[in-house]
Design a protein around this motif. Structure first.
Motif, PDB file in Angstrom:
ATOM      1  N   GLN A  74       0.833  -1.205   0.000  1.00  0.00           N
ATOM      2  CA  GLN A  74       0.000   0.000   0.000  1.00  0.00           C
ATOM      3  C   GLN A  74       0.870   1.258   0.000  1.00  0.00           C
ATOM      4  OE1 GLN A  74      -3.520   0.003  -0.231  1.00  0.00           O
ATOM      5  NE2 GLN A  74      -3.012   2.125  -0.753  1.00  0.00           N
ATOM      6  N   THR A  75       2.008   1.197   0.653  1.00  0.00           N
ATOM      7  CA  THR A  75       2.933   2.329   0.657  1.00  0.00           C
ATOM      8  C   THR A  75       3.371   2.675  -0.757  1.00  0.00           C
ATOM      9  OG1 THR A  75       3.763   1.803   2.875  1.00  0.00           O
ATOM     10  CG2 THR A  75       5.177   3.156   1.481  1.00  0.00           C
ATOM     11  N   ASP A  78       0.430   4.124  -2.663  1.00  0.00           N
ATOM     12  CA  ASP A  78       0.214   5.514  -2.242  1.00  0.00           C
ATOM     13  C   ASP A  78       1.195   6.446  -2.959  1.00  0.00           C
ATOM     14  OD1 ASP A  78      -1.820   4.728  -0.576  1.00  0.00           O
ATOM     15  OD2 ASP A  78      -0.598   4.750   1.249  1.00  0.00           O
ATOM     16  N   ASP A  79       2.435   5.978  -3.106  1.00  0.00           N
ATOM     17  CA  ASP A  79       3.425   6.774  -3.835  1.00  0.00           C
ATOM     18  C   ASP A  79       2.982   6.982  -5.280  1.00  0.00           C
ATOM     19  OD1 ASP A  79       5.020   6.829  -1.586  1.00  0.00           O
ATOM     20  OD2 ASP A  79       6.384   5.255  -2.272  1.00  0.00           O
ATOM     21  N   ASN A  81      -0.140   6.849  -6.538  1.00  0.00           N
ATOM     22  CA  ASN A  81      -1.315   7.721  -6.601  1.00  0.00           C
ATOM     23  C   ASN A  81      -0.947   9.188  -6.410  1.00  0.00           C
ATOM     24  OD1 ASN A  81      -3.126   5.631  -7.104  1.00  0.00           O
ATOM     25  ND2 ASN A  81      -3.613   5.322  -4.942  1.00  0.00           N
ATOM     26  N   ALA A  82       0.056   9.417  -5.569  1.00  0.00           N
ATOM     27  CA  ALA A  82       0.467  10.802  -5.302  1.00  0.00           C
ATOM     28  C   ALA A  82       1.346  11.375  -6.409  1.00  0.00           C
ATOM     29  CB  ALA A  82       1.212  10.880  -3.970  1.00  0.00           C
ATOM     30  N   GLU A  88      -5.945   6.451 -10.477  1.00  0.00           N
ATOM     31  CA  GLU A  88      -6.081   6.217  -9.032  1.00  0.00           C
ATOM     32  C   GLU A  88      -6.235   4.711  -8.831  1.00  0.00           C
ATOM     33  OE1 GLU A  88      -6.550   7.683  -4.971  1.00  0.00           O
ATOM     34  OE2 GLU A  88      -5.963   8.688  -6.833  1.00  0.00           O
TER      35      GLU A  88
END
Length: 456
Positions: A74-75, A78-79, A81-82, A88
């Motif tokens: 997930q980390t 998240d990177d 998506n950001a 997304e």
């Protein structure tokens, strides 16, 4: 070395492959609620899901990791998506292959799936996955950068249905304290290891074992590893023949069987029944009940988490039979892949996510976080990988020798493994001879090979 205190995450110890038979008939409706991101989604005229709050294409991904591994993944997501506004990614963790098999045909499944080495070709054969060849060409994916036998795990009928993601390789871990006490060095051949096991075996006053050198079906890894180290193969693609009746295969099974027959089948079985949970303080190696164990790159993390503070250990490349010194380093690789289901509504965006995950800093970051090996040479040779996960270094060195190989990419590899396991247990229990077991394997597996051949 002694156990080192460090923060470590566990890698996946095993991935259980689900058979296609009966998997899509449970009637279970997959719950996608855990995957929701902020903002409602709509479906465009082209069928692609869009966030109401923007123009980003929403890509759903299902994987099998849980716990710390899921958090690590997930980390990385998240990177991603950001890092951009166009895509997304929604993630649904801890998904079994059975759930995936139920959801994909219905059209309610994910855009990306994380599959195991026994899964990809079978799912491709069943029409559940989309070919990736056009994407590989248009995105200039350097397939020569991917370890060949692991890349082959995603191949079916000459087309590519999965890009390799992570892989495991194996070494021989041993109780250094016991070997030092007896003045022994780690074995250089499998035959030397067998002799050493006699020296390290201990019985109590009642004649019952308190320590054995090696138990071949603990934990599970030697099923493919040991045959490769005797020069055996599992399948001949030129003749479409299962090759489990070869002399090399029988030699490997005879080697493993001796650790039951020579020490007493009832006695070894009774002793093994007292082994504790593998991923715990009660691991048989940590408890001093065995001296040798074939383990993957995750095992140093296990040592850090579970072994006593005074546990002294070492690890060397798993030795090969003395009859074939030239094949040293030819042990097994076990891989996972990322694939796009045939019912994905967002396949273009899905491949962009797969490319991100399997290249660059994101790839190195994830593999270092979970303690798995990447499948690309460029990532394996990355200095950052070793800096972030130094325990991987000896495994990387072994893999880069280029002799290790994955199990053949046949669509019945899960059945192959299951049948082999049952037949080996029949040998260990004394119910069958090695000859009987391999003949039974062949009689069960060759019809599956013939069926595959006729379907091509």
């Amino acid at each position: 070395m002694r156990r080192k205190k460090c923060l470590a995450t566990l890698t996946m110890a095993a991935m259980v492959a689900a058979s296609l038979a009966g998997c899509g008939s449970s009637g279970e409706k997959t719950d996608n609620s855990q995957a929701a991101v902020s903002g409602e989604t709509t479906v465009s005229d082209s069928g692609e899901k869009k966030k109401d709050s923007g123009s980003a294409t929403v890509v759903s991904m299902w994987h099998m990791w849980s716990g710390s591994e899921a958090e690590a993944f997930q980390t990385v997501i998240d990177d991603f998506n950001a890092s951009q506004d166009e895509i997304e990614v929604e993630v649904l963790a801890s998904q079994t292959e059975e759930k995936m098999l139920t959801a994909i045909p219905s059209g309610d499944g994910p855009d990306i799936v994380h599959t195991s080495d026994t899964t990809c070709s079978k799912w491709a054969q069943a029409g559940l996955l989309s070919t990736l060849d056009s994407y590989i060409t248009s995105e200039n994916v350097n397939v020569d950068d991917i370890y060949p036998s692991v890349y082959a795990l995603g191949t079916y009928g000459g087309e590519q249905y999965g890009l390799p993601y992570t892989m495991d390789s194996y070494m021989l871990f041993y109780n250094k304290g016991v070997l030092d006490e007896l003045g022994l060095e780690p074995p250089k051949t499998l035959e030397e290891m067998a002799e050493m096991c006699k020296q390290v075996t201990v019985k109590d006053a009642n004649g019952e074992y308190t320590r054995l050198g090696y138990v071949p079906d603990y934990p599970w890894i030697d099923r493919v590893e040991i045959p490769y180290l005797f020069g055996a193969e599992f399948y001949d693609f030129e003749s479409d023949q299962v090759t489990c009746t070869s002399d090399e295969f029988k030699n490997a099974l005879n080697y493993k069987a001796q650790f039951y027959t020579e020490y007493g089948i009832p006695e070894v079985t009774k002793f093994k029944s007292g082994f504790g949970a593998y991923a715990s303080n009660d691991n048989a190696l940590f408890q001093g009940k065995i001296v040798f164990s074939i383990e993957g790159e995750w095992f140093e993390n296990f040592i850090n988490l579970y072994a006593p503070d005074d546990f002294e250990w070492g690890a060397v490349q798993v030795p090969v039979t003395e009859a074939k010194p030239e094949i040293a380093g030819c042990g097994r690789l076990q891989g996972s892949l990322l694939s796009i289901p045939s019912t994905s509504k967002n396949s273009d965006a899905a491949f962009q996510v797969i490319r991100y995950l399997t290249s660059g800093d994101a790839y190195v970051k994830f593999c270092s976080l979970i303690g798995n090996l990447p499948t690309a040479y460029s990532a394996l040779e990355s200095e950052d990988l070793v800096k972030q996960a130094p325990q991987l270094e000896p495994f990387i060195e072994s893999v880069l020798e280029g002799k290790a190989k994955a199990f053949p990419a046949v669509p019945f590899s899960a059945e192959y493994s299951d049948i082999q396991g049952l037949e080996e247990q029949a040998v260990y229990s004394g119910d069958k001879t090695v000859e009987e077991a391999v003949e039974s394997m062949y009689e069960q597996l060759q019809p599956l090979a013939d069926e595959w051949k006729n379907a091509r």
